[in-house]
Scaffold this motif. Structure first.
Motif, PDB file in Angstrom:
ATOM      1  N   MET A   1      72.096 -36.622  47.630  1.00 21.36           N
ATOM      2  CA  MET A   1      71.511 -35.650  46.696  1.00 21.36           C
ATOM      3  C   MET A   1      72.573 -35.106  45.752  1.00 21.36           C
ATOM      4  O   MET A   1      73.763 -35.121  46.062  1.00 21.36           O
ATOM      5  CB  MET A   1      70.902 -34.458  47.462  1.00 21.36           C
ATOM      6  CG  MET A   1      69.744 -34.784  48.357  1.00 21.36           C
ATOM      7  SD  MET A   1      68.252 -35.063  47.363  1.00 21.36           S
ATOM      8  CE  MET A   1      67.087 -35.463  48.661  1.00 21.36           C
ATOM      9  N   ASP A   2      72.129 -34.618  44.594  1.00 22.58           N
ATOM     10  CA  ASP A   2      72.964 -33.729  43.793  1.00 22.58           C
ATOM     11  C   ASP A   2      72.932 -32.371  44.474  1.00 22.58           C
ATOM     12  O   ASP A   2      71.847 -31.832  44.763  1.00 22.58           O
ATOM     13  CB  ASP A   2      72.407 -33.591  42.369  1.00 22.58           C
ATOM     14  CG  ASP A   2      72.561 -34.871  41.558  1.00 22.58           C
ATOM     15  OD1 ASP A   2      73.372 -35.723  41.943  1.00 22.58           O
ATOM     16  OD2 ASP A   2      71.846 -35.003  40.551  1.00 22.58           O
ATOM     17  N   GLY A   3      74.100 -31.825  44.764  1.00 16.36           N
ATOM     18  CA  GLY A   3      74.103 -30.540  45.471  1.00 16.36           C
ATOM     19  C   GLY A   3      75.501 -30.071  45.797  1.00 16.36           C
ATOM     20  O   GLY A   3      76.415 -30.191  44.966  1.00 16.36           O
ATOM     21  N   TYR A   4      75.680 -29.604  47.047  1.00 14.09           N
ATOM     22  CA  TYR A   4      76.948 -28.986  47.447  1.00 14.09           C
ATOM     23  C   TYR A   4      77.328 -29.470  48.838  1.00 14.09           C
ATOM     24  O   TYR A   4      76.509 -29.436  49.774  1.00 14.09           O
ATOM     25  CB  TYR A   4      76.830 -27.457  47.435  1.00 14.09           C
ATOM     26  CG  TYR A   4      76.529 -26.918  46.053  1.00 14.09           C
ATOM     27  CD1 TYR A   4      77.550 -26.545  45.188  1.00 14.09           C
ATOM     28  CD2 TYR A   4      75.209 -26.827  45.596  1.00 14.09           C
ATOM     29  CE1 TYR A   4      77.262 -26.082  43.907  1.00 14.09           C
ATOM     30  CE2 TYR A   4      74.920 -26.373  44.318  1.00 14.09           C
ATOM     31  CZ  TYR A   4      75.958 -26.004  43.480  1.00 14.09           C
ATOM     32  OH  TYR A   4      75.676 -25.546  42.203  1.00 14.09           O
ATOM     33  N   ALA A   5      78.576 -29.952  48.957  1.00 16.40           N
ATOM     34  CA  ALA A   5      79.121 -30.325  50.252  1.00 16.40           C
ATOM     35  C   ALA A   5      79.593 -29.059  50.957  1.00 16.40           C
ATOM     36  O   ALA A   5      80.335 -28.254  50.376  1.00 16.40           O
ATOM     37  CB  ALA A   5      80.279 -31.310  50.068  1.00 16.40           C
ATOM     38  N   VAL A   6      79.152 -28.893  52.218  1.00 23.82           N
ATOM     39  CA  VAL A   6      79.462 -27.658  52.935  1.00 23.82           C
ATOM     40  C   VAL A   6      79.920 -27.968  54.355  1.00 23.82           C
ATOM     41  O   VAL A   6      79.666 -29.037  54.900  1.00 23.82           O
ATOM     42  CB  VAL A   6      78.239 -26.719  52.992  1.00 23.82           C
ATOM     43  CG1 VAL A   6      77.756 -26.342  51.602  1.00 23.82           C
ATOM     44  CG2 VAL A   6      77.092 -27.362  53.791  1.00 23.82           C
ATOM     45  N   ARG A   7      80.637 -26.957  54.921  1.00 27.89           N
ATOM     46  CA  ARG A   7      80.929 -26.926  56.354  1.00 27.89           C
ATOM     47  C   ARG A   7      80.064 -25.825  56.934  1.00 27.89           C
ATOM     48  O   ARG A   7      79.992 -24.721  56.380  1.00 27.89           O
ATOM     49  CB  ARG A   7      82.414 -26.657  56.588  1.00 27.89           C
ATOM     50  CG  ARG A   7      83.311 -27.802  56.125  1.00 27.89           C
ATOM     51  CD  ARG A   7      84.768 -27.430  56.131  1.00 27.89           C
ATOM     52  NE  ARG A   7      85.057 -26.363  55.163  1.00 27.89           N
ATOM     53  CZ  ARG A   7      86.184 -26.271  54.467  1.00 27.89           C
ATOM     54  NH1 ARG A   7      87.126 -27.180  54.609  1.00 27.89           N
ATOM     55  NH2 ARG A   7      86.382 -25.271  53.638  1.00 27.89           N
ATOM     56  N   LEU A   8      79.401 -26.119  58.047  1.00 26.97           N
ATOM     57  CA  LEU A   8      78.411 -25.181  58.577  1.00 26.97           C
ATOM     58  C   LEU A   8      79.021 -23.844  58.938  1.00 26.97           C
ATOM     59  O   LEU A   8      78.383 -22.791  58.782  1.00 26.97           O
ATOM     60  CB  LEU A   8      77.707 -25.804  59.788  1.00 26.97           C
ATOM     61  CG  LEU A   8      76.936 -27.101  59.515  1.00 26.97           C
ATOM     62  CD1 LEU A   8      76.184 -27.541  60.762  1.00 26.97           C
ATOM     63  CD2 LEU A   8      75.964 -26.942  58.350  1.00 26.97           C
ATOM     64  N   ALA A   9      80.277 -23.839  59.391  1.00 30.31           N
ATOM     65  CA  ALA A   9      80.922 -22.580  59.776  1.00 30.31           C
ATOM     66  C   ALA A   9      81.099 -21.647  58.586  1.00 30.31           C
ATOM     67  O   ALA A   9      81.179 -20.411  58.753  1.00 30.31           O
ATOM     68  CB  ALA A   9      82.275 -22.866  60.422  1.00 30.31           C
ATOM     69  N   ASP A  10      81.151 -22.184  57.379  1.00 32.60           N
ATOM     70  CA  ASP A  10      81.322 -21.351  56.178  1.00 32.60           C
ATOM     71  C   ASP A  10      80.018 -20.698  55.737  1.00 32.60           C
ATOM     72  O   ASP A  10      80.013 -19.893  54.795  1.00 32.60           O
ATOM     73  CB  ASP A  10      81.863 -22.203  55.018  1.00 32.60           C
ATOM     74  CG  ASP A  10      83.287 -22.685  55.242  1.00 32.60           C
ATOM     75  OD1 ASP A  10      84.019 -22.014  56.001  1.00 32.60           O
ATOM     76  OD2 ASP A  10      83.652 -23.735  54.681  1.00 32.60           O
ATOM     77  N   LEU A  11      78.921 -20.997  56.409  1.00 33.36           N
ATOM     78  CA  LEU A  11      77.616 -20.492  55.979  1.00 33.36           C
ATOM     79  C   LEU A  11      77.111 -19.361  56.875  1.00 33.36           C
ATOM     80  O   LEU A  11      75.952 -18.971  56.787  1.00 33.36           O
ATOM     81  CB  LEU A  11      76.592 -21.636  55.982  1.00 33.36           C
ATOM     82  CG  LEU A  11      76.933 -22.863  55.119  1.00 33.36           C
ATOM     83  CD1 LEU A  11      75.878 -23.939  55.307  1.00 33.36           C
ATOM     84  CD2 LEU A  11      77.053 -22.481  53.653  1.00 33.36           C
ATOM     85  N   THR A  12      77.977 -18.836  57.743  1.00 33.71           N
ATOM     86  CA  THR A  12      77.540 -17.789  58.683  1.00 33.71           C
ATOM     87  C   THR A  12      77.345 -16.440  58.012  1.00 33.71           C
ATOM     88  O   THR A  12      76.672 -15.559  58.541  1.00 33.71           O
ATOM     89  CB  THR A  12      78.575 -17.642  59.810  1.00 33.71           C
ATOM     90  OG1 THR A  12      79.875 -17.382  59.240  1.00 33.71           O
ATOM     91  CG2 THR A  12      78.633 -18.924  60.644  1.00 33.71           C
ATOM     92  N   SER A  13      77.922 -16.259  56.837  1.00 30.60           N
ATOM     93  CA  SER A  13      77.791 -14.988  56.112  1.00 30.60           C
ATOM     94  C   SER A  13      76.898 -15.202  54.892  1.00 30.60           C
ATOM     95  O   SER A  13      76.774 -16.311  54.376  1.00 30.60           O
ATOM     96  CB  SER A  13      79.171 -14.482  55.670  1.00 30.60           C
ATOM     97  OG  SER A  13      79.041 -13.412  54.755  1.00 30.60           O
ATOM     98  N   GLU A  14      76.246 -14.118  54.447  1.00 29.69           N
ATOM     99  CA  GLU A  14      75.417 -14.194  53.241  1.00 29.69           C
ATOM    100  C   GLU A  14      76.250 -14.053  51.968  1.00 29.69           C
ATOM    101  O   GLU A  14      75.712 -14.121  50.858  1.00 29.69           O
ATOM    102  CB  GLU A  14      74.346 -13.101  53.273  1.00 29.69           C
ATOM    103  CG  GLU A  14      73.342 -13.272  54.401  1.00 29.69           C
ATOM    104  CD  GLU A  14      72.253 -12.225  54.355  1.00 29.69           C
ATOM    105  OE1 GLU A  14      72.314 -11.347  53.463  1.00 29.69           O
ATOM    106  OE2 GLU A  14      71.337 -12.281  55.204  1.00 29.69           O
ATOM    107  N   GLU A  15      77.562 -13.873  52.126  1.00 35.69           N
ATOM    108  CA  GLU A  15      78.458 -13.724  50.975  1.00 35.69           C
ATOM    109  C   GLU A  15      78.515 -15.042  50.193  1.00 35.69           C
ATOM    110  O   GLU A  15      78.649 -16.112  50.778  1.00 35.69           O
ATOM    111  CB  GLU A  15      79.859 -13.357  51.476  1.00 35.69           C
ATOM    112  CG  GLU A  15      80.846 -13.007  50.382  1.00 35.69           C
ATOM    113  CD  GLU A  15      80.566 -11.652  49.753  1.00 35.69           C
ATOM    114  OE1 GLU A  15      81.087 -11.414  48.660  1.00 35.69           O
ATOM    115  OE2 GLU A  15      79.826 -10.851  50.363  1.00 35.69           O
ATOM    116  N   PRO A  16      78.363 -15.000  48.860  1.00 31.51           N
ATOM    117  CA  PRO A  16      78.467 -16.227  48.056  1.00 31.51           C
ATOM    118  C   PRO A  16      79.800 -16.927  48.270  1.00 31.51           C
ATOM    119  O   PRO A  16      80.815 -16.288  48.578  1.00 31.51           O
ATOM    120  CB  PRO A  16      78.313 -15.737  46.618  1.00 31.51           C
ATOM    121  CG  PRO A  16      77.568 -14.454  46.744  1.00 31.51           C
ATOM    122  CD  PRO A  16      78.050 -13.819  48.020  1.00 31.51           C
TER     123      PRO A  16
END
Length: 403
Positions: A52-67
């Motif tokens: 997909m067109d999108g964003y590569a992420v690490r799941l641990a970085d998504l624990t906060s609602e901070e952008p």
């Protein structure tokens, strides 16, 4: 008389598959028969990449609602090369290699880019989401295409995706086509009284080319035993297979059997088939021979049912097969005399109940070719079967690509 299955079994048991191969560039191999097993030299895809067109992420970085900060970008063919810091993401495009450490791709529709350039997400991904893994399509060492497969607009691009530039193929089969009879005239020439156009050579050539054969047209041989023998000798010297139409009946001017017995061997002469009873199979030296009836419908039916699978064997096309036969219900009464397997020309369709219904098309005489224009199948009536009434269950054989 042999049954159709017995005749076909005899033919295929005697006919050899090719051993020799030649090498062709991939872009010149369309419609040829693959002469080697093809194993993949690479993984396809070769690396983990984004679906997909999108964003590569690490799941641990998504624990906060901070952008999160967008640390860089990855494009197809241009991977991300930077230092991927924690609490950040990489903007990524479809097909791009995923950065090391990526655990999921969040599609851009689930992202919100803020005025300060950071990004937040309204839906969290699962581990591995939207990631295409290396070898997911084809694994290195996997058998991709067996020898004996036809090289088509589907298989050739697949081989190209493996980086293959050339391929071994079996040689084209050389087929001599001979029409016989004083009554025949080549297409485009004026007809004299009592003459007809030779459509058998025309239809046979079209079907042979669809089967990937090299056709040698010997034209029309008049009913002259000396000319018959000369033509057979010339064809034998040039071709792997000789196909004649006409001359295999029992009339005074039908010399084919006499010439075959003189120059070669005849394996069988008649089969319990309608249309197509007078069908000859034999050999002249190293050249195989198939003699078809002169009537156009009989010639086509015997070519379709007997010569077509024989050519597949001779060309090494091991994956060839006729479309599967289907059960159907007849909408019309069918005339049939018990004693021979019969192929009638038919048209089938699926009704509102999902049933296959069929009717025969036109008069079924073996000299009337036009009914093929309205047909899309053969109605197969078993040897022991007699007349068929409306609503009875029968078997149909849909036409394949040569018709």
């Amino acid at each position: 008389m042999l049954s159709l299955n017995e005749a076909l079994e005899q033919m295929l048991r005697q006919l050899p598959s090719p051993l020799a191969t030649e090498v062709l560039p991939l872009n010149q191999a369309a419609e040829r028969i693959c002469g080697e097993d093809i194993f993949s030299p690479i993984n396809v895809p070769a690396f983990d990449n984004s679906a997909m067109d999108g964003y590569a992420v690490r799941l641990a970085d998504l624990t906060s609602e901070e952008p999160l900060e967008i640390i860089g970008k990855a494009f197809a063919g241009v991977p991300f090369q930077g230092n991927w810091q924690h609490r950040s993401v990489v903007r990524i495009m479809t097909g791009a290699m995923i950065p090391k450490g990526t655990e999921a791709i969040i599609m851009q529709e689930n992202a919100k880019v803020h005025t300060d350039g950071r990004v937040s997400f309204n839906k969290l991904p699962k581990l591995g989401e939207n990631i295409r893994r290396a070898g997911e399509d084809i694994k290195k060492g996997m058998l991709v295409l067996p020898a004996g497969s036809k090289l088509t607009s589907v298989t050739l691009p697949l081989l190209a995706s493996l980086g293959l530039a050339q391929i071994k193929v079996f040689p084209k089969l050389k087929v001599a086509v001979i029409a016989t009879g004083d009554e025949l005239v080549s297409v485009g020439q004026p007809l004299a009284e009592g003459q007809i156009y030779d459509i058998n050579s025309f239809s046979l050539t079209l079907m042979l080319k669809k089967l990937g054969c090299e056709v040698i047209d010997f034209g029309i041989i008049p009913d002259d035993e000396v000319l018959f023998e000369q033509s057979f000798k010339q064809a034998q010297a040039q071709a792997d297979l000789i196909i004649t139409s006409g001359g295999v009946s029992v009339g005074e001017a039908d010399f084919t059997k006499t010439i075959l017995e003189r120059l070669g061997t005849i394996n069988f002469w008649k089969i319990a088939l309608k249309p197509g009873k007078p069908f000859a199979f034999g050999k002249l030296g190293k050249t195989w021979f198939c003699g078809l009836p002169g009537n156009p419908v009989s010639a086509l039916v015997t070519f379709y049912q007997l010569v077509q699978p024989a050519i597949a064997k001779l060309t090494g096309w091991h994956t060839w097969q006729l479309p599967p036969s289907l059960p159907a219900i007849t909408r019309v009464a069918l005339k049939k005399r018990a004693g021979r397997l019969e192929f009638q020309r038919g048209f089938y369709q699926v009704n509102e109940n999902g049933e296959i219904i069929v009717e025969n098309v036109g008069v079924q005489n073996s000299n009337l070719f036009s009914a093929f224009m309205k047909s899309n199948c053969f109605i197969v009536l078993e040897e022991e079967r007699g007349n068929v009434e409306i609503g009875e269950h029968i078997t149909i054989q849909p036409f394949n690509e040569i018709l």
